[in-house]
Design an enzyme around this catalytic site. Structure first.
Site, PDB file in Angstrom:
ATOM      1  N   LYS A  66      68.328  39.746  61.280  1.00  0.00           N
ATOM      2  CA  LYS A  66      67.179  39.156  61.973  1.00  0.00           C
ATOM      3  C   LYS A  66      66.291  40.227  62.593  1.00  0.00           C
ATOM      4  O   LYS A  66      65.060  40.184  62.460  1.00  0.00           O
ATOM      5  CB  LYS A  66      67.692  38.199  63.054  1.00  0.00           C
ATOM      6  CG  LYS A  66      66.644  37.720  64.031  1.00  0.00           C
ATOM      7  CD  LYS A  66      67.252  36.753  65.034  1.00  0.00           C
ATOM      8  CE  LYS A  66      68.329  37.395  65.872  1.00  0.00           C
ATOM      9  NZ  LYS A  66      67.833  38.470  66.762  1.00  0.00           N
ATOM     10  N   THR A  67      66.890  41.193  63.278  1.00  0.00           N
ATOM     11  CA  THR A  67      66.108  42.248  63.935  1.00  0.00           C
ATOM     12  C   THR A  67      65.331  43.067  62.908  1.00  0.00           C
ATOM     13  O   THR A  67      64.164  43.421  63.118  1.00  0.00           O
ATOM     14  CB  THR A  67      67.032  43.167  64.752  1.00  0.00           C
ATOM     15  OG1 THR A  67      67.693  42.388  65.750  1.00  0.00           O
ATOM     16  CG2 THR A  67      66.246  44.276  65.423  1.00  0.00           C
ATOM     17  N   ASP A 126      61.593  36.070  69.063  1.00  0.00           N
ATOM     18  CA  ASP A 126      62.991  36.315  68.705  1.00  0.00           C
ATOM     19  C   ASP A 126      63.881  35.258  69.362  1.00  0.00           C
ATOM     20  O   ASP A 126      63.560  34.740  70.430  1.00  0.00           O
ATOM     21  CB  ASP A 126      63.386  37.718  69.184  1.00  0.00           C
ATOM     22  CG  ASP A 126      64.763  38.139  68.697  1.00  0.00           C
ATOM     23  OD1 ASP A 126      65.251  37.557  67.705  1.00  0.00           O
ATOM     24  OD2 ASP A 126      65.347  39.052  69.310  1.00  0.00           O
ATOM     25  N   GLU A 127      65.009  34.937  68.723  1.00  0.00           N
ATOM     26  CA  GLU A 127      66.000  33.985  69.273  1.00  0.00           C
ATOM     27  C   GLU A 127      65.321  32.691  69.722  1.00  0.00           C
ATOM     28  O   GLU A 127      65.556  32.174  70.815  1.00  0.00           O
ATOM     29  CB  GLU A 127      66.750  34.622  70.457  1.00  0.00           C
ATOM     30  CG  GLU A 127      67.484  35.901  70.132  1.00  0.00           C
ATOM     31  CD  GLU A 127      68.758  35.695  69.322  1.00  0.00           C
ATOM     32  OE1 GLU A 127      69.007  34.554  68.871  1.00  0.00           O
ATOM     33  OE2 GLU A 127      69.500  36.663  69.128  1.00  0.00           O
ATOM     34  N   GLN A 170      73.017  28.351  66.096  1.00  0.00           N
ATOM     35  CA  GLN A 170      73.526  29.159  67.206  1.00  0.00           C
ATOM     36  C   GLN A 170      72.851  28.783  68.531  1.00  0.00           C
ATOM     37  O   GLN A 170      72.808  29.589  69.456  1.00  0.00           O
ATOM     38  CB  GLN A 170      73.327  30.645  66.915  1.00  0.00           C
ATOM     39  CG  GLN A 170      74.109  31.132  65.694  1.00  0.00           C
ATOM     40  CD  GLN A 170      74.040  32.639  65.522  1.00  0.00           C
ATOM     41  OE1 GLN A 170      74.592  33.399  66.315  1.00  0.00           O
ATOM     42  NE2 GLN A 170      73.355  33.077  64.486  1.00  0.00           N
ATOM     43  N   ARG A 178      81.594  35.766  64.536  1.00  0.00           N
ATOM     44  CA  ARG A 178      81.702  37.082  65.177  1.00  0.00           C
ATOM     45  C   ARG A 178      82.657  37.982  64.398  1.00  0.00           C
ATOM     46  O   ARG A 178      82.691  39.189  64.613  1.00  0.00           O
ATOM     47  CB  ARG A 178      82.234  36.966  66.614  1.00  0.00           C
ATOM     48  CG  ARG A 178      81.437  36.137  67.619  1.00  0.00           C
ATOM     49  CD  ARG A 178      79.991  36.502  67.658  1.00  0.00           C
ATOM     50  NE  ARG A 178      79.228  35.637  66.781  1.00  0.00           N
ATOM     51  CZ  ARG A 178      78.015  35.916  66.316  1.00  0.00           C
ATOM     52  NH1 ARG A 178      77.441  37.049  66.644  1.00  0.00           N
ATOM     53  NH2 ARG A 178      77.370  35.068  65.534  1.00  0.00           N
TER      54      ARG A 178
END
Length: 661
Positions: free
Chosen positions: A49-50, A240-241, A271, A612
């Site tokens: 994503k980043t 973002d997010e 998420q 994770r």
């Protein structure tokens, strides 16, 4: 007659030099090079994503967008710095003109320019948490109420109520009714406190953290000239997010983008796990309706986990009815030996023993301790694991707070028992005294000196405002010191909670319910001891043995196992992950199972937990667990761990026979 004149750009930007095709996968490339307009990027766990956001900013600049026309909104300053540094490394341009930062930092920047329009000076100061809390208490006093009244919420709880109201754009009455029903009878007083709190901040030319967004949004709503200026300036907004945005943040974005509709919202609806602090799952679901013509791009290539872990994650989240369907796929080769493990244990103690033994074996296989994490739904779920690791002197760090027995509420309740067992325990006496209204260190010391000088506990005279709770303490002390309860620590704890401490927690701690659950587990632990003295001795040993959590920054850099709630673990990854206490009522939490929305958020939480893991995933649950009702309670496996045959390896645990058998 008005004339519209177009000023041509004279940008010195060089032609595109980044090879986006070579730098990105097909999904990332589609997002980065998407045509202007509203874009919703559903970026699955571990999908880069980043990287996608970073290259999108670079792509815009290389295609003639001026840096000052880009607004990049993130949830942490670290994320903003990281993205902008990466853009700077990609492009030979001055990118300092990009408006990048957290929602609050961008709001602060706007208000520094235009606070006068709202009646504030541009030199307003921002209160820190402690100052804000002090001001809330001062507002309470200004209403004529007694801040020492134990039925009234303390400063920290008031701030939680005010903050939730601000971020969800709801009334105080609504927030109290939905989240703090035990304050229903005093909601009028809380509203009065809030009005004075708000007015004093304005009079003092100060804002708290939540005010930054409240007033930035008000600025745009109430002042058309200012709104149009920034709507025209921010030609491209990247968020973002996005799944973690609350109501006020979404409204802020919508208003700024109302002119051009060029918003790229990047996130993962699977998420979205922070509704308890105001995040609104509806923001991401309704984005296409709020921005007609939205292009949806899914980034589903995962660079983190094995295919077997992702197969499980995809299956688990598919049960949610309200979501953007997605199917994560791994770049790593399949390995039939890396299937997630599902382990049923006899009880929580055997679960802890299994985890510790398996970690010791992993160490022998070459896995470093800092590549291992143990994740859980609630902090108290880790109690037995913490105890077992302490016994084995296994180094661990808690990402989710203090170790179980070092938490303030656990130590407070233990102090009541300590003083009952040993009336000469000065520290226990003073700790409990400090819980009473109007009793500070000096007053507590004076009372102790009288007690040490021969006065009886019942004859002590505390300050007038502490008279009622002090009397209750005297009665509770007599009750838990009586022969019928002496030595029965679990029942003594229940008496303390019911008579004194539960009401204290409601007004003192914003997370009252989770702390009450901790104390329920403390009661269950106390059942293992025949004498209160032995229980208290074990508590002391558990907080003093070496090998416990490493809170020191220097020590934390050394290899140690990470223990964390799933909420705290979001955004992190480890080679080996244990997800524990997977029982209905624990994970998912009991209260969340009462509604479809609650259950689906719990399933998203489970999805976050399993994604994770990079290499190995262990899912564990005990068949029984000690409860505060004096019985081992039978546990049903979590509804989240019902998998098709072959998706997981089911481990059968058996105890090693004694050497003489």
């Amino acid at each position: 007659m008005s004339v519209e004149y177009v000023l041509k750009k004279t940008s010195s930007h060089p032609v595109v030099r980044i090879d986006y095709r070579a730098s990105l996968n097909d999904e990332q490339y589609a997002a980065v090079t998407a045509k202007p307009g509203p874009i919703l990027v559903i970026a699955g766990a571990g999908s880069g994503k980043t990287r996608t956001l970073t290259y999108r900013v670079a792509y815009l600049i290389e295609n003639g967008v001026e840096p000052e026309n880009i607004l990049l909104l993130t949830f942490t300053n670290k994320a903003s710095r990281e993205m902008l540094e990466r853009v700077g490394n990609l492009l030979p341009h001055d990118i300092s003109r990009i408006w990048g930062g957290t929602f609050h930092s961008v709001a602060n920047r706007l208000l520094r320019r235009h606070a006068n329009a709202l009646g504030f000076g541009s030199d307003f100061t921002i209160l820190d948490r402690d100052d804000t809390q002090d001001l809330a208490v001062a507002a309470l006093k200004a209403t004529g109420l007694d801040p020492k009244d134990k039925s009234l919420p303390k400063g920290a709880v008031l701030l939680e109520i005010f903050g939730l109201a601000a971020n969800t754009e709801k009334s105080i009455t609504s927030v109290v009714g939905e989240n703090y029903p035990y304050f229903h009878g005093i909601v009028t007083q809380i509203e009065a406190i809030h009005r004075i709190f708000r007015d004093r901040k304005r009079a003092d030319n100060v804002m708290d953290y939540d005010d930054l967004l409240v007033y930035a949004l008000q600025l745009l709503r109430d002042h058309e000239d200012i709104r149009k200026f920034y709507q025209e300036q921010f030609q491209h907004i990247l968020v973002d997010e996005y799944q973690d945005t609350n109501k006020i943040q979404a409204d802020f974005i919508d208003l700024l983008a109302a002119f051009h509709h060029q918003v790229m919202a990047v996130g993962d609806d699977a998420q979205s796990i922070y509704s308890w602090r105001g995040a609104n799952f509806e923001n991401v679901l309704t984005f296409p309706q709020r921005f007609p013509g939205t292009r949806e791009v899914r980034i589903e290539t995962n660079y983190r986990s094995t295919p077997e872990i992702l197969t499980l994650a995809n299956y688990a989240i598919a049960a949610n009815t309200r979501q953007f369907p997605k199917n994560l796929h791994s770049t790593r080769p399949a390995d039939k030996f890396s299937k997630p493990a599902l382990i049923c244990l006899q009880d929580a103690n055997q679960q802890a023993a299994f985890i510790c033994q398996r970690i010791e074996e992993l160490q022998e296989e070459g896995i470093e301790l800092n590549e291992i994490a143990i994740l859980y739904r609630a902090h108290f779920h880790s109690m037995e694991v913490q105890m077992e690791m302490t016994r084995r002197q296994m180094p661990f760090e808690l990402l989710s707070g203090l170790r179980f027995f070092e938490q303030a509420h656990v130590k407070d309740v233990a102090a009541f028992l300590k003083f009952a067992v040993n009336p000469r325990d000065e520290l226990a006496f003073k700790r409990i005294s400090g819980l009473m209204p109007g009793v500070g260190e000096r007053t507590a010391d004076k009372l102790w000196q009288k007690l040490a000088g021969g006065a009886t506990f019942a004859s002590l005279e505390p300050p007038a405002r502490a008279a009622a709770p002090w009397k209750q303490w005297v009665e509770t002390h007599a009750q838990i010191s009586a022969d019928d309860l002496r030595g029965r620590a679990s029942e003594q704890i229940l008496v303390v909670i019911d008579a004194i401490y539960q009401d204290y927690m409601k007004t003192k701690f914003p997370n009252f319910q989770s702390r009450l659950e901790d104390l329920g587990q403390l009661r269950a632990f106390a059942q293992n001891f025949e004498r209160t003295e032995d229980f208290l001795a074990q508590l002391a040993l558990m907080t003093n043995v070496d090998g416990g959590p490493r809170q020191d920054r220097h020590l934390a850099s050394q290899p140690c196992i990470r223990l964390s709630t799933v909420h705290q673990a979001k955004g992190l990854e480890w080679k080996i992950v244990f997800v524990i206490m997977l029982c209905d009522g624990l994970f998912p939490a009991q209260r969340s199972m009462e509604t479809l929305e609650g259950e689906e958020e719990e399933r998203r939480l489970f999805y976050v937990a399993v994604t994770r893991a990079c290499d190995e995933l262990y899912l564990t649950y005990p068949m029984t667990r000690a409860s505060a009702s004096f019985e081992d309670r039978w546990q049903e496996p979590s509804r989240f761990v019902s998998f098709p045959r072959g998706m997981v390896n089911e481990w059968k645990i058996k105890a090693e026979p004694p050497a003489w058998s």
